[in-house]
Motif scaffolding. Structure first.
Motif, PDB file in Angstrom:
ATOM      1  N   ILE A   1     -29.136 -13.678 -91.953  1.00  0.00           N
ATOM      2  CA  ILE A   1     -28.633 -13.596 -93.250  1.00  0.00           C
ATOM      3  C   ILE A   1     -27.244 -12.909 -93.175  1.00  0.00           C
ATOM      4  CG2 ILE A   1     -28.809 -13.290 -95.835  1.00  0.00           C
ATOM      5  CD1 ILE A   1     -30.515 -15.665 -94.691  1.00  0.00           C
ATOM      6  N   ASN A   2     -26.319 -13.454 -93.031  1.00  0.00           N
ATOM      7  CA  ASN A   2     -25.087 -12.681 -93.007  1.00  0.00           C
ATOM      8  C   ASN A   2     -24.530 -12.121 -94.378  1.00  0.00           C
ATOM      9  OD1 ASN A   2     -24.815 -13.466 -90.511  1.00  0.00           O
ATOM     10  ND2 ASN A   2     -23.634 -15.347 -90.803  1.00  0.00           N
ATOM     11  N   TYR A   3     -24.021 -10.692 -94.300  1.00  0.00           N
ATOM     12  CA  TYR A   3     -23.560 -10.200 -95.548  1.00  0.00           C
ATOM     13  C   TYR A   3     -22.496  -9.214 -95.147  1.00  0.00           C
ATOM     14  CZ  TYR A   3     -26.050  -5.765 -94.409  1.00  0.00           C
ATOM     15  OH  TYR A   3     -26.351  -4.758 -93.727  1.00  0.00           O
ATOM     16  N   SER A   4     -21.683  -8.874 -95.977  1.00  0.00           N
ATOM     17  CA  SER A   4     -20.516  -7.869 -95.665  1.00  0.00           C
ATOM     18  C   SER A   4     -20.736  -6.431 -96.200  1.00  0.00           C
ATOM     19  CB  SER A   4     -19.083  -8.444 -96.281  1.00  0.00           C
ATOM     20  OG  SER A   4     -18.301  -7.477 -96.091  1.00  0.00           O
ATOM     21  N   VAL A   5     -20.778  -5.488 -95.200  1.00  0.00           N
ATOM     22  CA  VAL A   5     -21.013  -4.121 -95.795  1.00  0.00           C
ATOM     23  C   VAL A   5     -19.312  -3.903 -96.406  1.00  0.00           C
ATOM     24  CG1 VAL A   5     -21.094  -1.814 -94.869  1.00  0.00           C
ATOM     25  CG2 VAL A   5     -22.110  -3.541 -93.770  1.00  0.00           C
ATOM     26  N   LYS A   6     -18.476  -4.289 -96.205  1.00  0.00           N
ATOM     27  CA  LYS A   6     -17.195  -3.827 -96.508  1.00  0.00           C
ATOM     28  C   LYS A   6     -16.944  -4.317 -97.726  1.00  0.00           C
ATOM     29  CE  LYS A   6     -14.452  -3.861 -92.244  1.00  0.00           C
ATOM     30  NZ  LYS A   6     -13.350  -4.424 -91.425  1.00  0.00           N
TER      31      LYS A   6
ATOM     32  N   ASP B   1     -23.336  -5.747-104.699  1.00  0.00           N
ATOM     33  CA  ASP B   1     -24.324  -5.475-103.610  1.00  0.00           C
ATOM     34  C   ASP B   1     -24.191  -7.025-102.812  1.00  0.00           C
ATOM     35  OD1 ASP B   1     -26.276  -4.941-101.638  1.00  0.00           O
ATOM     36  OD2 ASP B   1     -27.214  -3.833-102.800  1.00  0.00           O
ATOM     37  N   LYS B   2     -23.378  -7.290-101.907  1.00  0.00           N
ATOM     38  CA  LYS B   2     -23.492  -8.734-101.439  1.00  0.00           C
ATOM     39  C   LYS B   2     -24.820  -8.880-100.483  1.00  0.00           C
ATOM     40  CE  LYS B   2     -19.553  -9.635-102.738  1.00  0.00           C
ATOM     41  NZ  LYS B   2     -19.231 -10.328-103.861  1.00  0.00           N
ATOM     42  N   LYS B   3     -25.287  -7.791 -99.933  1.00  0.00           N
ATOM     43  CA  LYS B   3     -26.643  -7.961 -99.284  1.00  0.00           C
ATOM     44  C   LYS B   3     -27.810  -8.459-100.483  1.00  0.00           C
ATOM     45  CE  LYS B   3     -29.520  -5.316 -96.037  1.00  0.00           C
ATOM     46  NZ  LYS B   3     -29.518  -3.905 -95.423  1.00  0.00           N
ATOM     47  N   LEU B   4     -27.843  -7.686-101.564  1.00  0.00           N
ATOM     48  CA  LEU B   4     -28.717  -8.151-102.752  1.00  0.00           C
ATOM     49  C   LEU B   4     -28.421  -9.428-103.216  1.00  0.00           C
ATOM     50  CD1 LEU B   4     -30.809  -7.360-104.727  1.00  0.00           C
ATOM     51  CD2 LEU B   4     -29.109  -6.399-106.230  1.00  0.00           C
ATOM     52  N   THR B   5     -27.368  -9.765-103.241  1.00  0.00           N
ATOM     53  CA  THR B   5     -26.719 -11.256-103.705  1.00  0.00           C
ATOM     54  C   THR B   5     -27.195 -12.196-102.763  1.00  0.00           C
ATOM     55  OG1 THR B   5     -24.954 -10.507-104.720  1.00  0.00           O
ATOM     56  CG2 THR B   5     -24.981 -12.567-104.346  1.00  0.00           C
ATOM     57  N   GLU B   6     -27.230 -12.016-101.580  1.00  0.00           N
ATOM     58  CA  GLU B   6     -27.603 -13.030-100.698  1.00  0.00           C
ATOM     59  C   GLU B   6     -29.428 -13.064-100.588  1.00  0.00           C
ATOM     60  OE1 GLU B   6     -26.066 -15.202 -98.674  1.00  0.00           O
ATOM     61  OE2 GLU B   6     -24.252 -14.470 -99.433  1.00  0.00           O
ATOM     62  N   LEU B   7     -30.010 -12.091-100.866  1.00  0.00           N
ATOM     63  CA  LEU B   7     -31.467 -12.084-100.797  1.00  0.00           C
ATOM     64  C   LEU B   7     -31.872 -12.693-102.023  1.00  0.00           C
ATOM     65  CD1 LEU B   7     -34.085 -11.196-100.037  1.00  0.00           C
ATOM     66  CD2 LEU B   7     -34.055  -9.113-101.284  1.00  0.00           C
ATOM     67  N   ILE B   8     -31.493 -12.648-103.140  1.00  0.00           N
ATOM     68  CA  ILE B   8     -31.671 -13.364-104.447  1.00  0.00           C
ATOM     69  C   ILE B   8     -31.296 -14.881-104.300  1.00  0.00           C
ATOM     70  CG2 ILE B   8     -30.821 -13.541-106.883  1.00  0.00           C
ATOM     71  CD1 ILE B   8     -30.385 -10.540-106.853  1.00  0.00           C
ATOM     72  N   LYS B   9     -30.196 -15.401-103.572  1.00  0.00           N
ATOM     73  CA  LYS B   9     -29.743 -16.506-103.410  1.00  0.00           C
ATOM     74  C   LYS B   9     -31.083 -17.258-102.458  1.00  0.00           C
ATOM     75  CE  LYS B   9     -26.134 -19.278-101.177  1.00  0.00           C
ATOM     76  NZ  LYS B   9     -24.700 -19.117-100.511  1.00  0.00           N
ATOM     77  N   LEU B  10     -31.343 -16.492-101.447  1.00  0.00           N
ATOM     78  CA  LEU B  10     -32.174 -16.942-100.566  1.00  0.00           C
ATOM     79  C   LEU B  10     -33.616 -17.625-101.275  1.00  0.00           C
ATOM     80  CD1 LEU B  10     -33.125 -17.766 -97.450  1.00  0.00           C
ATOM     81  CD2 LEU B  10     -33.901 -15.179 -97.305  1.00  0.00           C
ATOM     82  N   LEU B  11     -33.814 -16.334-102.117  1.00  0.00           N
ATOM     83  CA  LEU B  11     -35.396 -16.531-102.701  1.00  0.00           C
ATOM     84  C   LEU B  11     -35.170 -17.685-104.004  1.00  0.00           C
ATOM     85  CD1 LEU B  11     -36.421 -12.802-103.071  1.00  0.00           C
ATOM     86  CD2 LEU B  11     -37.267 -14.378-101.522  1.00  0.00           C
ATOM     87  N   ASN B  12     -34.244 -17.923-104.421  1.00  0.00           N
ATOM     88  CA  ASN B  12     -33.815 -18.900-105.310  1.00  0.00           C
ATOM     89  C   ASN B  12     -33.525 -20.425-104.629  1.00  0.00           C
ATOM     90  OD1 ASN B  12     -34.318 -17.598-107.832  1.00  0.00           O
ATOM     91  ND2 ASN B  12     -32.411 -16.795-107.532  1.00  0.00           N
ATOM     92  N   THR B  13     -33.308 -20.498-103.600  1.00  0.00           N
ATOM     93  CA  THR B  13     -32.812 -21.898-102.803  1.00  0.00           C
ATOM     94  C   THR B  13     -33.829 -22.140-101.815  1.00  0.00           C
ATOM     95  OG1 THR B  13     -30.872 -20.884-101.726  1.00  0.00           O
ATOM     96  CG2 THR B  13     -30.371 -21.320-103.867  1.00  0.00           C
TER      97      THR B  13
END
Length: 707
Positions: free
Chosen positions: A168-173, A347-359
């Motif tokens: 799962i890719n996310y941007s620290v920047k 928080d892009k990392k959190l956003t990607e986690l929520i997206k994964l758990l929803n889709t």
């Protein structure tokens, strides 16, 4: 527990330690008996004079010292414990040091000048060729276990089928913005992030004789500073909340130290000036675990002040430590002020986690286990997922109050002697998504779940494998039937496991360089981090070629395991084979064609004698017998003029079937000369090493010409 452990010490003959890697670090020794301070030394006392079995999937975490410390639980620091035959190792620490250097040079191309995290997957072939490892360690791959149990008899052996991990890719920047640059600049200072002088006062020592401070203590203090810096970086990658709590915790400790040590008018005014400058920030004091409800408004608690050990100014440059501490406080204040602007929505990392758990078709409906290294991150995730409307979320970490077993049962009822129906009857809500720190990473059955998410960057590949092992473990056919009966929609899921790893691809190199700068260690990314197309993140990754993930989880069957399986097949297909072999006379000879045309060799199987304590005590003289020794294969290569000892390289040359033609061409005198050469080799490499007396010789069991 004290009474039970004492009973073990006085009455037990054998001790079995599960998850024995918890004893890889010795900790503080203290005096014997009640003065022992670490669990390692308490077990050390209990284990004295007993037979001990250490069970662990990870005998080596970062260094061969891990293995050495566990061995010393039964060798009891007797350096020559393995001096007798067949090992002949006269110094255990010396042997471990030489082996580690050999591994670093051969596998990693280093000379041992820089500390290196040892990757067990890379080092395994070299380790298990070592006689000490071969003698002490029994390691079996999952693939071997499956095949061996099939040979042993009927019965179902169920393991889930692992899928290759997804990244799962996310941007620290994008998540941290300006804060990322601030952290990078802080780590790039000539003096790295945080001087942390309060943890390394010996760097400011000005007493009479600097040699009075043990080098070991100096090194230990430096390691403490390195650990704190490394922890800050790891928590920064984990989550903004984990980083925030670390900043507040360190700020409090630094401030408490400064309060105690500021004595002169200048020192007190400097500290007061810093407080006034950061008055707005200091008014904001989040609830921390170390504060009680009554003291939550006090930034520096009486307990923190009492914990400060005041340094004598005659021996230490306290004024310099104070100056550096104020600079550390300023750096932390900068971080905290920037974190004030941070909102979970960015928080892009959190956003990607929520997206994964929803889709995701599975993660959106079925059990998911989420791992984070830090309790602050776990609590943050649980709160944010609930706010995002995701149902069935709970969290567990080392500070979780109540019965952990109840939480585990609510998440994985079937593999913990319960069921969904039993939970409903007991009015206990079932957990669908469990967020945990590594308190759940070993020794638990969580196979109700088939999907796992690693939310943190894995600085230690061993921990990753332990996490995966919570869901990717042997299955119970009866329990599987119950799960499918109660949950027909899971039929296609059962017997499969899948993983996601959160990795910041764009900034991964930067984080690795920061880690190396802070920890002063070379970090080797595990092959298991994220495997897609057999590359870590992209086709041009220059880390190391990645092996097939199935091999990483199942294990590649070793040459030793292959021979075990082959022997099982022979015994199964040829009844009475053992008696036939045992009836062969010593020195039995045969011959066959060498598999490689134009090559010549002679194979030897020798029984090597060892010192027999029982026979010696009865006779009153030193007795050396083959029962106390071992059996070893040798191959003399006529063209190379060398003796080879690796069984894995010999087995394919000597393997024969009943129909293999017997072929002997060499003259007897030539064969006898080769035998003399091999026996001289055994004398030089073995008998002298184990200090066998004159007259003790190896016994030739069998030999074979390969021409």
């Amino acid at each position: 527990m004290a009474d039970e452990l004492e009973q073990v010490r006085t009455q037990a003959d054998v001790i079995i330690v599960d998850e024995a890697h918890h004893f890889r670090n010795t900790g503080t020794r203290g005096s014997e008996g009640e003065g022992r301070r670490s669990r390692y030394w308490r077990l050390y006392d209990i284990a004295k004079g007993k037979q001990i079995y250490l069970l662990t999937a990870t005998p080596i975490n970062n260094s061969l010292l891990d293995f050495q410390h566990m061995v010393e639980l039964f060798s009891q620091h007797k350096t020559d414990h393995f001096a007798e035959a067949p090992l002949g190792i006269h110094s255990l620490p010396g042997h471990i040091r030489q082996l580690e250097k050999a591994i670093e040079k051969e596998i990693y191309g280093t000379t041992g000048e820089e500390p290196l995290d040892l990757n067990l997957a890379d080092a395994a072939p070299k380790l298990f060729a070592d006689p000490l490892f071969d003698a002490l360690v029994v390691q079996r791959s999952r693939r071997y276990v499956k095949e061996s149990m099939v040979r042993e008899g009927p019965g179902e052996v169920l393991f889930p089928e692992p899928r290759k991990p997804k990244v799962i890719n996310y941007s620290v920047k994008q998540t941290y913005g300006k804060l990322l640059d601030m952290v990078a600049v802080a780590f790039q200072k000539q003096a790295p992030l945080f001087v942390l002088g309060i943890y390394n006062p010996y760097a400011y020592y000005k007493g009479g004789d600097p040699d009075v401070i043990p080098a070991l203590e100096r090194g230990r203090r430096q390691q403490v500073v390195a650990l704190i810096r490394t922890s800050f970086l790891k928590r920064f990658e984990s989550s903004a909340e984990a980083f925030r709590q670390s900043c507040w915790g360190l700020l409090q400790k630094l401030l408490a130290w400064a309060e105690v040590h500021a004595e002169t008018a200048h020192e007190k005014s400097s500290l007061e000036r810093w407080k006034r400058k950061n008055a707005k920030l200091l008014d904001y004091s989040p609830q921390l675990d170390l504060l009680s409800e009554e003291e939550e408004d006090d930034l520096v608690t009486p307990e923190l002040l009492d914990a400060v050990e005041k340094l004598p100014r005659d021996d230490f440059a306290v004024d310099e430590i104070l100056q550096d501490t104020l600079q550390d406080l300023e750096q932390i204040a900068d971080f905290l002020n920037e974190l004030e602007n941070f909102k979970p929505r960015q928080d892009k990392k959190l956003t990607e986690l929520i997206k994964l758990l929803n889709t995701d078709p599975v993660a959106s409906k079925h059990k998911v286990l989420i791992f984070s290294e830090f309790g602050d991150t776990a609590r943050y995730l649980a709160e944010q997922l609930k706010l995002a409307g995701i149902k069935g979320v709970d969290q567990i970490d080392s500070n979780t109050s109540g019965d952990r077993a109840r939480i585990i049962e609510r998440f994985s009822p079937y593999y913990n002697e319960s069921s969904r129906g039993a939970l409903v009857k007991a009015s206990r809500e079932e957990i669908r998504i469990l967020i945990s720190t590594d308190v759940l990473s070993e020794g638990l059955n969580l196979q109700d779940a088939t999907r796992l998410i690693n939310y943190d960057l894995h600085w230690n590949p061993v921990r990753l494998m332990q996490r995966i092992g919570r869901v990717d473990r042997r299955m119970n056919p009866e329990i599987e039937k119950r799960i499918v009966r109660d949950h027909p929609d899971q039929q296609l899921l059962r017997g499969t496991v899948g993983y996601w790893n959160f990795l910041p691809p764009g900034e991964l190199d930067d984080l690795l360089r920061l880690y190396q700068r802070v920890s002063h260690k070379t970090l080797r990314i595990s092959k298991t981090l994220g495997i897609e197309g057999r590359k870590l993140l992209s086709e041009d990754d220059d880390y190391e070629d990645l092996r097939n993930f199935d091999e990483q989880m199942e294990g590649t069957i070793t040459a030793d395991e292959t021979m075990h399986l082959e022997w099982q097949d022979l015994l199964r297909h040829h009844s009475g084979l053992t008696d036939t072999v045992m009836a062969f006379p010593d020195g039995i000879f045969s011959g066959k064609e060498h598999p490689k045309p134009g090559s010549k060799a002679v194979f030897f199987c020798y029984a090597r004698p060892g010192y027999d304590k029982d026979a010696s005590s009865k006779s009153g003289e030193d007795e050396w017998t083959t029962n106390s020794g071992d059996v070893k294969w040798y191959l003399y290569d006529l063209f190379a003029g060398v003796v080879r000892e690796e069984a894995s390289g010999i087995i394919d040359l000597i393997r024969s079937a009943p129909e293999t033609p017997r072929l002997t061409k060499m003259e007897r005198p030539a064969l006898s000369d080769i035998r003399v050469l091999v026996e001289k080799h055994i004398t030089k490499t073995y008998l002298r090493k184990v200090q066998a007396p004159l007259g003790v010789k190896p016994i030739l069991r069998a030999w074979m010409e390969l021409g």
